[in-house]
Design an enzyme around this catalytic site. Structure first.
Site, short mmCIF file in Angstrom:
data_model
loop_
_atom_site.label_atom_id
_atom_site.label_comp_id
_atom_site.label_asym_id
_atom_site.label_seq_id
_atom_site.Cartn_x
_atom_site.Cartn_y
_atom_site.Cartn_z
N GLU A 243 -4.22 -15.56 0.56
CA GLU A 243 -2.77 -15.81 0.49
C GLU A 243 -2.15 -15.62 1.88
O GLU A 243 -1.34 -16.43 2.33
CB GLU A 243 -2.13 -14.84 -0.52
CG GLU A 243 -0.61 -14.92 -0.52
CD GLU A 243 0.05 -14.15 -1.67
OE1 GLU A 243 -0.66 -13.65 -2.56
OE2 GLU A 243 1.29 -14.07 -1.67
N THR A 366 4.91 -7.58 3.62
CA THR A 366 5.80 -7.59 4.79
C THR A 366 5.02 -7.26 6.07
O THR A 366 3.90 -6.75 6.02
CB THR A 366 6.92 -6.54 4.64
OG1 THR A 366 6.31 -5.24 4.58
CG2 THR A 366 7.75 -6.76 3.38
C1 LIG Z 1 11.28 -16.54 -1.44
C2 LIG Z 1 10.37 -15.49 -2.00
C3 LIG Z 1 9.29 -15.86 -2.76
C4 LIG Z 1 8.47 -14.88 -3.31
N1 LIG Z 1 7.43 -15.26 -4.13
C5 LIG Z 1 6.76 -14.30 -4.82
C6 LIG Z 1 5.80 -14.67 -5.81
O1 LIG Z 1 5.53 -15.85 -6.03
N2 LIG Z 1 5.19 -13.69 -6.49
C7 LIG Z 1 5.45 -12.37 -6.27
O2 LIG Z 1 4.86 -11.52 -6.93
N3 LIG Z 1 6.34 -11.99 -5.34
C8 LIG Z 1 7.01 -12.92 -4.62
N4 LIG Z 1 7.94 -12.56 -3.68
C9 LIG Z 1 8.21 -11.13 -3.47
C10 LIG Z 1 7.70 -10.59 -2.15
O3 LIG Z 1 6.31 -10.58 -2.11
C11 LIG Z 1 8.33 -9.21 -1.94
O4 LIG Z 1 9.71 -9.40 -1.73
C12 LIG Z 1 7.72 -8.46 -0.77
O5 LIG Z 1 6.39 -8.10 -1.03
C13 LIG Z 1 8.51 -7.18 -0.41
O6 LIG Z 1 8.76 -6.40 -1.55
P1 LIG Z 1 10.25 -5.89 -1.86
O7 LIG Z 1 11.13 -7.06 -1.79
O8 LIG Z 1 10.20 -5.12 -3.11
O9 LIG Z 1 10.61 -4.95 -0.64
P2 LIG Z 1 10.31 -3.36 -0.55
O10 LIG Z 1 8.92 -3.10 -0.93
O11 LIG Z 1 11.39 -2.64 -1.28
O12 LIG Z 1 10.50 -3.13 1.00
C14 LIG Z 1 11.77 -3.02 1.63
C15 LIG Z 1 11.54 -2.74 3.12
O13 LIG Z 1 10.83 -1.50 3.26
C16 LIG Z 1 9.64 -1.72 3.99
N5 LIG Z 1 8.57 -0.86 3.48
C17 LIG Z 1 8.13 -0.71 2.21
N6 LIG Z 1 7.10 0.13 2.17
C18 LIG Z 1 6.86 0.52 3.44
C19 LIG Z 1 5.91 1.38 4.07
N7 LIG Z 1 4.94 1.99 3.36
N8 LIG Z 1 5.97 1.54 5.41
C20 LIG Z 1 6.92 0.91 6.14
N9 LIG Z 1 7.83 0.09 5.61
C21 LIG Z 1 7.81 -0.11 4.28
C22 LIG Z 1 9.30 -3.19 3.80
O14 LIG Z 1 8.47 -3.67 4.86
C23 LIG Z 1 10.68 -3.81 3.81
O15 LIG Z 1 11.11 -3.99 5.12
C24 LIG Z 1 8.74 -13.51 -3.07
C25 LIG Z 1 9.81 -13.16 -2.28
C26 LIG Z 1 10.64 -14.12 -1.75
C27 LIG Z 1 11.83 -13.68 -0.94
#
Ligand SMILES: Cc1cc2nc3c(=O)[nH]c(=O)nc-3n(C[C@H](O)[C@H](O)[C@H](O)COP(=O)(O)OP(=O)(O)OC[C@H]3O[C@@H](n4cnc5c(N)ncnc54)[C@H](O)[C@@H]3O)c2cc1C
Length: 380
Positions: A243, A366
């Site tokens: 992926e 991320t």
């Molecule tokens: C357009 C779009 C399409 C998507 N498609 C899919 C899909 O098809 N299937 C699916 O399952 N998901 C999908 N996603 C979800 C995407 O994978 C998640 O948004 C992403 O993994 C981040 O998770 P979160 O949004 O919960 O952010 P969080 O996990 O809440 O993170 C918020 C911030 O904190 C930081 N952070 C978190 N943990 C740590 C750490 N341990 N150390 C340092 N920094 C940290 C992150 O880097 C980020 O900057 C999609 C998202 C978007 C926007």
């Protein structure tokens, strides 16, 4: 710099993709972006043209090409055509290996022919409102009840969420065991208790139907378990490098495309009696970006060939993902600047590329999570 990645066969496939997109996607893309979803028809047409399931065995209707370069060619052409948000990348690059490699013969017969023909659109649902990066923290549960699992919970941000006929849902089958209690269950359209929420309004990739999904006492046949019960986390870890490689492919393709457009612009746009590209500052910016894109492409091609050879490591995929997507967002931002006011106008492809690019450092893990993976690999 000729990177020698592709053979004549890949170039023939490229011509087919180009022609298909020009005919079946470009004329409708603006309409799809306004609607927030593509016509289902384009999936069937893509299936008929051989653009879905290129590496699925021919016995199940696929292309039988165990060569990720066919996937990368399609992604490059989608970027070049400006037809973002089709959702084919999620289907081909992300979901395909789960359905081809972790399934039983019965499941493959049931799902793969429709996957390849475009009759069945797929999605994968990991993220939840309360858990994205921290996948082990998902709360959607699946409790075994006779020959069914009963699912309860909610997913969000799901690419192809509205169109999907089959969604691979990441669930907890044993909440007491953290990451060791995660399973993958395929939920099909029409399953009682499975509903879709809002189509989410996004910054970019506007033609894609990104949606919320709900499972409310949703009864799924136990025969829809993918892989082994409680081994879901392990299955995800096995497939996430592909992926992330797919996202890096899109990043480098977009960076190359936008840089080429910007070079053309920098040669033809004049200010103070000179092409704007000839000012030393701008020439240096373009020289730096061109250097970085060449480096990105070289590492990416190495990763593609490593993947084909079954050797792409989790850490190399993480490096490719964060570095190329950060480069993509930086490069496109600089290219908007070089376009001046026109760079802010949506009729210029650079503006749309800027909006589409922003999510690349977020989904699929991320940048910060990629660095965590690499850091752990360094033993620190
Ligand atoms: C357009 C779009 C399409 C998507 N498609 C899919 C899909 O098809 N299937 C699916 O399952 N998901 C999908 N996603 C979800 C995407 O994978 C998640 O948004 C992403 O993994 C981040 O998770 P979160 O949004 O919960 O952010 P969080 O996990 O809440 O993170 C918020 C911030 O904190 C930081 N952070 C978190 N943990 C740590 C750490 N341990 N150390 C340092 N920094 C940290 C992150 O880097 C980020 O900057 C999609 C998202 C978007 C926007």
């Amino acid at each position: 710099m000729d990177q020698h990645l592709y053979s004549e066969e890949h170039e023939a496939f490229r011509a087919l993709c180009k022609e298909f997109l020009a005919r079946e996607a470009v004329p409708f893309h603006e309409k799809w972006e306004a609607a927030g979803i593509v016509d289902r028809d384009v999936w069937r047409k893509a299936g008929a043209a051989g653009l879905l399931g290129m590496d699925v065995d021919e016995a199940y209707g696929g292309g039988g090409q165990k060569d990720f370069r066919f996937n990368t060619v399609l992604v490059e052409e989608i970027v070049a055509a400006g037809t973002s948000g089709l959702g084919f990348g999620l289907h081909n690059d992300v979901v395909a290996p789960y359905l081809a490699d972790l399934t039983t013969e019965e499941q493959r017969q049931r799902w793969l022919p429709k996957f390849c023909s475009g009759e069945m659109i797929t999605a994968i649902a990991m993220s939840e409102p309360g858990a994205g990066s921290d996948l082990a923290g998902v709360r959607t549960s699946a409790v075994r009840d006779g020959d069914h699992y009963v699912l309860n919970g909610q997913k969000t941000f799901i690419t192809n969420g509205e169109h999907a006929d089959l969604v691979i849902v990441v669930v907890k089958t044993d909440p007491s065991r953290g990451a060791h209690g995660v399973s993958l269950i395929a939920v099909e359209r029409g399953t009682p208790g499975f509903t879709r929420g809002r189509r989410l309004e996004k910054v970019g990739l506007k033609a894609n139907d990104t949606a919320e999904l709900f499972f409310d006492d949703c009864q799924v046949p136990a025969t829809n378990l993918i892989g082994e019960e409680n081994a879901g986390f392990y299955h995800l870890m096995g497939n996430l490098p592909r992926e992330r490689l797919g996202i890096a492919v899109a990043a480098v393709a977009a960076a190359e495309h936008v840089l080429a457009l910007t070079l053309e612009y920098a040669r033809s746009r004049h200010a103070f009696g000179r092409p704007i590209g000839s000012f030393q500052h701008n020439r240096f910016v373009l020289a730096e970006l061109d250097t970085e894109v060449t480096i990105a492409r070289t590492f990416l091609n190495h990763c593609i060939l490593e993947y084909n050879a079954g050797r792409l490591s989790v850490t190399d995929a993480a490096k490719a993902k964060w570095w190329t997507t950060e480069l993509q967002t930086k490069l496109i931002d600089r290219c908007v600047q070089l376009h001046g006011g026109y760079g802010y106008m949506l009729e210029y492809p650079v503006a749309k590329a800027w909006l589409d690019s922003r999510v690349q450092t977020i989904y699929g893990g991320t940048t910060e999570i990629m660095k965590e993976i690499i850091g752990r690999g360094l033993g620190v």
